[in-house]
Enzyme design. Structure first.
Site, PDB file in Angstrom:
ATOM      1  N   ASP A   1       3.929  -4.318   3.566  1.00 52.55           N
ATOM      2  CA  ASP A   1       5.507  -4.351   3.697  1.00 52.55           C
ATOM      3  C   ASP A   1       5.925  -5.770   4.204  1.00 52.55           C
ATOM      4  O   ASP A   1       6.927  -6.382   3.615  1.00 52.55           O
ATOM      5  CB  ASP A   1       6.062  -3.313   4.541  1.00 52.55           C
ATOM      6  CG  ASP A   1       5.480  -3.207   6.001  1.00 52.55           C
ATOM      7  OD1 ASP A   1       4.482  -3.822   6.081  1.00 52.55           O
ATOM      8  OD2 ASP A   1       6.042  -2.126   6.491  1.00 52.55           O
TER       9      ASP A   1
ATOM     10  N   HIS B   1       0.859  -1.262   0.094  1.00 57.05           N
ATOM     11  CA  HIS B   1      -0.066  -0.013  -0.013  1.00 57.05           C
ATOM     12  C   HIS B   1       0.957   0.995  -0.131  1.00 57.05           C
ATOM     13  O   HIS B   1       2.111   1.360   0.344  1.00 57.05           O
ATOM     14  CB  HIS B   1      -0.811   0.204   1.246  1.00 57.05           C
ATOM     15  CG  HIS B   1      -0.288   0.321   2.481  1.00 57.05           C
ATOM     16  ND1 HIS B   1       0.408   1.107   3.062  1.00 57.05           N
ATOM     17  CD2 HIS B   1       0.055  -0.748   3.563  1.00 57.05           C
ATOM     18  CE1 HIS B   1       0.815   0.934   4.056  1.00 57.05           C
ATOM     19  NE2 HIS B   1       1.000  -0.473   4.505  1.00 57.05           N
TER      20      HIS B   1
END
Length: 494
Positions: A345, A86
């Site tokens: 991540d 994101h």
């Protein structure tokens, strides 16, 4: 003395005997002086704070090896597999609570006017305008998360737009997002940038739940029981450089009693402020050495908690690595040309570990900062980070025969696959890539404690839905409010 020697000496002496020969006669052309360097030979540190805010701050391209980003001559991309984190976001509730504690110490001193490095606090306001923004994508500023997603989609649409036919009817292209709001927001904006404003005519957004019951059929796989938490669980956010910052800041404000945790909080806050405003006065409060130390705290966290420093992470990353191997070997005619995926991540770092990308030869030291550092998180998983796998169809070249090759691109830098650069542009032949990857991957199911009742492999790339239900948000993005929070926690009218 020869005429040539005399002319050269005249030039070196500052006369224009030879210079006139370098002056173009074309109108508007630029004079080129002899011995002028068209390319600078000065390569300094290239310091950017974006390389030292870890996974907290705005996107930055990975340091490049100098390999061209475009496909090698004689090659064309015929299949694309991308996984993207994101984009830039506001802080989570945990960090935001820590920021409030440290800011409370500063304003609790009752100092009425700040000076020196903290003079900006006389005007500064806390950058999160409403608690409802917590965890969400940022919407303003040059590093806005929604802008990141859209621009990335536009850039990839220009680069890979040949992989879909805009004139085809009833041709649905699936996109895949993990089940978190900010991830889905990035995916939607990327889709709009890639396919156009009416992208819902083309795309079917598939949401893959972020739940353990998904087993291996997930963009966010994890171990049911993690048996390698000793180092991760004992990491601290302390570095000696923070002591210097503590002494410096406490000396500026009588009665201020910051500690190294407060310094860490302020630096983390500055990184998030960049995501929101595009600038932060807090950046200049800290020195380069202190920012390097902050960045290394991020490197240690990712390495030991979700990267190659955790012995289970290669198995976690093997889910995506194995499934992408199947796509590459099936080829675009059988399975499709575009596989666009969005997650977090800590879902990308295991994939990199499984593929051997940015894996240090030795574990990161806990007692000092290594130079060079092979695991710089600013290069690996900044906000909006992405790993792109290109399947290349190549003609015969002087260095390689005709065939199918694979290139890995991390944050827009081509990363040659370890032990295999036998193709054009330092790519790897699909056969060798398949052999090397499949031989090195541990088993996810047995390593992470799943039994046969859980999905045993990633299947949603082949078994996807074609509904348009999740292509656009149907609820207001943020509830309307008539106030914003200042740094002192008091309400101010918008």
């Amino acid at each position: 003395m020869s005429p040539l020697t005399a002319s050269l000496l005249a030039v070196l002496a500052g006369t224009s005997t030879l210079a006139t020969a370098y002056t173009p006669n074309r109108p508007g052309s630029q004079t080129r002086y002899p011995f002028a360097k068209p390319y600078s030979q000065d390569f300094l540190e290239g310091y950017s704070v974006l390389k030292h805010v870890g996974g907290q701050g705005p996107y930055a391209n990975r340091d490049s090896y100098g390999i061209g980003r475009d496909p090698p001559a004689g090659c064309a991309v015929d299949q694309l597999i991308m996984v993207k984190r994101h984009a830039e976001r506001w802080p989570g509730s945990g960090p935001a609570g820590s920021f409030a504690v440290t800011l409370g110490k500063i304003y609790g001193t009752k100092k009425t006017r700040f000076t020196d490095e903290l003079e900006f606090l006389n005007r500064w306001q806390y950058f999160v305008p409403d608690p409802n923004y917590i965890e969400m994508e940022t919407i303003n500023g040059p590093y806005a998360g929604l802008l990141d997603g859209y621009k990335h989609g536009v850039e990839y649409g220009a680069r890979y737009g040949h992989l879909w036919d805009a004139t085809a009817t009833n041709a649905t292209i699936p996109m895949f997002s993990s089940g978190y709001e900010r991830v889905l927001m990035t995916a939607r904006k990327f889709g709009e940038g890639f396919f156009g404003w009416n992208y819902t005519d083309v795309v079917a957004m598939n949401i893959v739940p972020e739940q353990s019951y998904m087993g291996a059929n997930s963009l966010t796989p994890s171990c049911l029981v993690d048996n390698d938490t000793a180092t991760c669980g004992n990491l601290t956010n302390y570095h000696p450089q923070f002591d210097i910052a503590v002494a410096r800041l406490n000396a500026l404000v009588p009665g201020l009693q910051l500690n190294h945790t407060d310094v860490y909080n302020l630096m983390q806050m500055a990184a998030f402020e960049l995501n929101v405003r595009g600038y932060s006065d807090w950046i200049d409060v800290f020195s380069l050495d202190e920012w390097v130390a902050f960045g290394y705290t991020q490197d240690l966290h990712y390495y030991y908690c979700s990267g190659p420093g955790d012995k289970n992470m290669r198995a976690v990353g093997s889910v995506y690595a194995n499934a992408s191997l199947a796509l590459l070997n099936d080829g675009p005619k059988k399975t499709g040309k575009l596989f666009l995926n969005f997650c977090h991540d800590t879902n990308i770092t295991p994939i990199l570990a499984a593929l051997g990308i940015s894996v240090p030869e030795e574990d990161l030291p806990l007692d000092h900062i290594p130079f060079p550092n092979a695991y710089n998180t600013g290069n690996i998983v900044p906000m909006g980070a992405h790993l792109t796998i290109e399947r290349l169809a190549c003609n015969a070249t002087p260095v390689a025969p005709e065939g199918t090759y694979v290139r890995l691109i991390l944050n827009e830098a081509v990363v040659p696959f370890t032990g295999c650069q036998d193709g054009p542009g330092f790519s790897c032949s699909l056969a060798n890539y398949t052999s090397l990857v499949s031989a090195s991957l541990p088993d996810f199911i047995s390593t992470c404690g799943y039994n046969s009742s859980y999905p045993q492999h990633l299947s949603f790339w082949w078994d996807y839905n074609t509904t348009k239900a999740y292509d656009y948000e149907t609820q207001p993005y943020i509830p309307s409010r008539e106030k914003q929070l200042t740094y002192q926690g008091t309400a101010a009218k918008l």
